[in-house]
Design a protein around this motif. Structure first.
Motif, PDB file in Angstrom:
ATOM      1  N   ILE A 201       0.852  -1.204   0.000  1.00  0.00           N
ATOM      2  CA  ILE A 201       0.000   0.000   0.000  1.00  0.00           C
ATOM      3  C   ILE A 201       0.886   1.252   0.000  1.00  0.00           C
ATOM      4  CG2 ILE A 201      -1.655   1.351   1.383  1.00  0.00           C
ATOM      5  CD1 ILE A 201      -2.962  -1.332   2.193  1.00  0.00           C
ATOM      6  N   CYS A 202       1.982   1.199   0.767  1.00  0.00           N
ATOM      7  CA  CYS A 202       2.923   2.336   0.769  1.00  0.00           C
ATOM      8  C   CYS A 202       3.574   2.497  -0.603  1.00  0.00           C
ATOM      9  CB  CYS A 202       3.992   2.136   1.837  1.00  0.00           C
ATOM     10  SG  CYS A 202       3.357   2.262   3.523  1.00  0.00           S
ATOM     11  N   GLN A 203       3.845   1.368  -1.278  1.00  0.00           N
ATOM     12  CA  GLN A 203       4.383   1.420  -2.654  1.00  0.00           C
ATOM     13  C   GLN A 203       3.402   2.133  -3.583  1.00  0.00           C
ATOM     14  OE1 GLN A 203       7.222   0.609  -4.051  1.00  0.00           O
ATOM     15  NE2 GLN A 203       8.208  -0.943  -2.785  1.00  0.00           N
ATOM     16  N   LEU A 204       2.111   1.825  -3.420  1.00  0.00           N
ATOM     17  CA  LEU A 204       1.081   2.463  -4.261  1.00  0.00           C
ATOM     18  C   LEU A 204       1.065   3.972  -4.033  1.00  0.00           C
ATOM     19  CD1 LEU A 204      -1.916  -0.024  -3.757  1.00  0.00           C
ATOM     20  CD2 LEU A 204      -0.511   0.172  -5.798  1.00  0.00           C
ATOM     21  N   CYS A 205       1.197   4.366  -2.761  1.00  0.00           N
ATOM     22  CA  CYS A 205       1.212   5.803  -2.424  1.00  0.00           C
ATOM     23  C   CYS A 205       2.459   6.477  -2.983  1.00  0.00           C
ATOM     24  CB  CYS A 205       1.181   6.003  -0.914  1.00  0.00           C
ATOM     25  SG  CYS A 205      -0.390   5.625  -0.154  1.00  0.00           S
ATOM     26  N   ARG A 232      -5.189 -13.344  -0.355  1.00  0.00           N
ATOM     27  CA  ARG A 232      -6.110 -12.269  -0.740  1.00  0.00           C
ATOM     28  C   ARG A 232      -5.378 -10.919  -0.744  1.00  0.00           C
ATOM     29  NH1 ARG A 232      -9.833 -11.166   2.563  1.00  0.00           N
ATOM     30  NH2 ARG A 232     -11.184 -10.217   1.015  1.00  0.00           N
ATOM     31  N   GLU A 233      -4.363 -10.797   0.130  1.00  0.00           N
ATOM     32  CA  GLU A 233      -3.584  -9.556   0.203  1.00  0.00           C
ATOM     33  C   GLU A 233      -2.857  -9.297  -1.125  1.00  0.00           C
ATOM     34  OE1 GLU A 233      -4.504 -10.662   4.325  1.00  0.00           O
ATOM     35  OE2 GLU A 233      -3.863 -11.770   2.568  1.00  0.00           O
ATOM     36  N   TYR A 234      -2.249 -10.376  -1.656  1.00  0.00           N
ATOM     37  CA  TYR A 234      -1.546 -10.241  -2.941  1.00  0.00           C
ATOM     38  C   TYR A 234      -2.542  -9.888  -4.047  1.00  0.00           C
ATOM     39  CZ  TYR A 234       0.928 -11.481  -7.227  1.00  0.00           C
ATOM     40  OH  TYR A 234       1.486 -11.446  -8.480  1.00  0.00           O
ATOM     41  N   LYS A 235      -3.675 -10.599  -4.027  1.00  0.00           N
ATOM     42  CA  LYS A 235      -4.678 -10.378  -5.085  1.00  0.00           C
ATOM     43  C   LYS A 235      -5.209  -8.942  -5.059  1.00  0.00           C
ATOM     44  CE  LYS A 235      -5.731 -15.240  -5.458  1.00  0.00           C
ATOM     45  NZ  LYS A 235      -6.356 -16.355  -4.735  1.00  0.00           N
ATOM     46  N   LEU A 236      -5.361  -8.390  -3.836  1.00  0.00           N
ATOM     47  CA  LEU A 236      -5.809  -6.987  -3.723  1.00  0.00           C
ATOM     48  C   LEU A 236      -4.771  -6.056  -4.354  1.00  0.00           C
ATOM     49  CD1 LEU A 236      -7.568  -4.637  -2.595  1.00  0.00           C
ATOM     50  CD2 LEU A 236      -6.244  -4.794  -0.490  1.00  0.00           C
ATOM     51  N   LEU A 237      -3.511  -6.225  -3.981  1.00  0.00           N
ATOM     52  CA  LEU A 237      -2.463  -5.350  -4.516  1.00  0.00           C
ATOM     53  C   LEU A 237      -2.357  -5.468  -6.039  1.00  0.00           C
ATOM     54  CD1 LEU A 237       0.311  -5.880  -1.793  1.00  0.00           C
ATOM     55  CD2 LEU A 237      -1.009  -3.787  -2.181  1.00  0.00           C
ATOM     56  N   ALA A 238      -2.471  -6.704  -6.540  1.00  0.00           N
ATOM     57  CA  ALA A 238      -2.398  -6.918  -7.990  1.00  0.00           C
ATOM     58  C   ALA A 238      -3.583  -6.246  -8.691  1.00  0.00           C
ATOM     59  CB  ALA A 238      -2.369  -8.410  -8.291  1.00  0.00           C
ATOM     60  N   ALA A 239      -4.775  -6.369  -8.096  1.00  0.00           N
ATOM     61  CA  ALA A 239      -5.980  -5.757  -8.681  1.00  0.00           C
ATOM     62  C   ALA A 239      -5.870  -4.234  -8.669  1.00  0.00           C
ATOM     63  CB  ALA A 239      -7.230  -6.203  -7.912  1.00  0.00           C
ATOM     64  N   LEU A 240      -5.321  -3.679  -7.595  1.00  0.00           N
ATOM     65  CA  LEU A 240      -5.153  -2.222  -7.499  1.00  0.00           C
ATOM     66  C   LEU A 240      -4.131  -1.730  -8.526  1.00  0.00           C
ATOM     67  CD1 LEU A 240      -5.146  -1.708  -3.604  1.00  0.00           C
ATOM     68  CD2 LEU A 240      -7.045  -1.359  -5.181  1.00  0.00           C
ATOM     69  N   ALA A 241      -3.049  -2.493  -8.682  1.00  0.00           N
ATOM     70  CA  ALA A 241      -2.029  -2.131  -9.682  1.00  0.00           C
ATOM     71  C   ALA A 241      -2.633  -2.152 -11.082  1.00  0.00           C
ATOM     72  CB  ALA A 241      -0.857  -3.098  -9.588  1.00  0.00           C
ATOM     73  N   ASP A 242      -3.483  -3.149 -11.332  1.00  0.00           N
ATOM     74  CA  ASP A 242      -4.147  -3.279 -12.633  1.00  0.00           C
ATOM     75  C   ASP A 242      -5.084  -2.086 -12.888  1.00  0.00           C
ATOM     76  OD1 ASP A 242      -4.678  -4.692 -15.023  1.00  0.00           O
ATOM     77  OD2 ASP A 242      -6.546  -5.478 -14.174  1.00  0.00           O
ATOM     78  N   THR A 271      -7.096   5.312   4.836  1.00  0.00           N
ATOM     79  CA  THR A 271      -6.564   6.664   4.572  1.00  0.00           C
ATOM     80  C   THR A 271      -5.572   6.640   3.413  1.00  0.00           C
ATOM     81  OG1 THR A 271      -6.830   7.271   6.884  1.00  0.00           O
ATOM     82  CG2 THR A 271      -5.323   8.618   5.610  1.00  0.00           C
ATOM     83  N   LEU A 272      -4.644   5.672   3.446  1.00  0.00           N
ATOM     84  CA  LEU A 272      -3.626   5.601   2.400  1.00  0.00           C
ATOM     85  C   LEU A 272      -4.239   5.232   1.044  1.00  0.00           C
ATOM     86  CD1 LEU A 272      -0.470   3.994   4.089  1.00  0.00           C
ATOM     87  CD2 LEU A 272      -1.149   6.359   3.969  1.00  0.00           C
ATOM     88  N   LEU A 273      -5.176   4.293   1.072  1.00  0.00           N
ATOM     89  CA  LEU A 273      -5.822   3.897  -0.195  1.00  0.00           C
ATOM     90  C   LEU A 273      -6.634   5.048  -0.783  1.00  0.00           C
ATOM     91  CD1 LEU A 273      -6.820   0.242   0.740  1.00  0.00           C
ATOM     92  CD2 LEU A 273      -5.158   0.924  -1.002  1.00  0.00           C
TER      93      LEU A 273
END
Length: 291
Positions: A201-205, A232-242, A271-273
């Protein structure tokens, strides 16, 4: 209550009288210390916290005159715990004095505990910059004493506040390091996916739409923990990156909602998302303006 305050004042008067008198081989400081201690206890029973704190500070001074640094450090800590109820600034000041004495006599574990307490007081005041400073000091001392679990608890606080202050790289390094350490520990390895999610999530920010950086991070996390890609954590990050790659705000929102419906996202993650989502929205509006 009033009776206890009066008793406390009486003990303090006796202590001051001892100090102003003549004593043999430091005995006046010993006698005064005993009265200040009794006075402080009376004030505590009366819930007169400022007076109790003040009496403990005077008790600490007596111990210092007797070169009893351990007892003086304890008295300053007692003073801090009284002031904590009325005066945060004074409480922090007394804890600082206590820490300095414990460091002098090599009681690093005690010093670490009180650094952590100062960090918590600053946290309560929403002063995250200062909180980070003291959590870092506490973490270093806990680590040197090999109290790794508490050191990592402090480091997680540092990462949390660093991200709130937009110091994303600092937060990423801490979360990744804790994940790495936890992999080799049977009790802690179940927390790895949570640490990697926080780092992601910090990487996304930090990336603000830099999909390459996010994809590289996800690859790194898979190398670190081969089971991560099934979570599910990985899948969330992958979906957000997509979603970021496609500049699709709706897709981003849906991925967050789906994860949250099964695993509640805490206020920090939310907050971060939201920061990432706002940046994505702004990008979408820019694109609309250009077309």
């Amino acid at each position: 209550m009033a009776d206890q305050v009066a008793r406390g004042e009486e003990f303090e008067k006796k202590a001051e009288k001892k100090l102003s008198g003549w004593g043999l081989f430091g005995s006046k400081y010993e006698d005064a210390a005993e009265f200040f201690d009794k006075g402080a206890n009376s004030y505590k029973l009366a819930k007169s916290w400022d007076q109790a704190g003040s009496a403990y500070v005077k008790l600490a001074s007596c111990h210092l005159k007797l070169d009893s640094k351990h007892e003086a450090a304890g008295a300053y800590a007692d003073a801090a715990h009284c002031y904590k109820k009325t005066n945060t600034k004074e409480s922090i000041s007394c804890l600082e004095q206590s820490v300095n004495l414990f460091l002098e006599i090599g009681r690093l574990n005690m010093a670490a505990r009180y650094y952590k307490e100062i960090a918590e007081l600053y946290e309560g005041e929403q002063n995250f910059e200062q909180s980070i400073v003291y959590y870092e000091r506490a973490a270093d001392l806990f680590q040197s004493e090999e109290v790794t679990t508490t050191a990592n608890q402090c480091r997680q606080k540092i990462a949390q506040f660093a991200a709130q202050l937009e110091q994303y790289q600092k937060a990423i390094e801490i979360y990744e390091d804790i994940a790495r350490q936890s992999l080799n520990n049977n009790l802690l390895k179940y927390g790895v996916k949570g640490h990697l999610l926080n780092a992601g999530i910090c990487q996304l920010c930090k990336g603000k739409g830099d999909v390459v950086a996010i994809s590289n991070a996800l690859e790194r996390y898979q190398d670190l923990d081969p089971t991560f890609s099934g979570t599910r954590e990985y899948k969330l990050l992958a979906a957000l990156a997509d979603a970021i790659d496609q500049e699709d705000v709706a897709k981003f929102t849906d991925a967050v909602k789906e994860f949250d419906s099964m695993t509640h996202l805490d206020a920090w993650k939310t907050t971060l998302l939201l920061r990432v989502k706002e940046a994505l929205k702004a990008k979408e509006l820019e694109e609309d303006d250009l077309t």
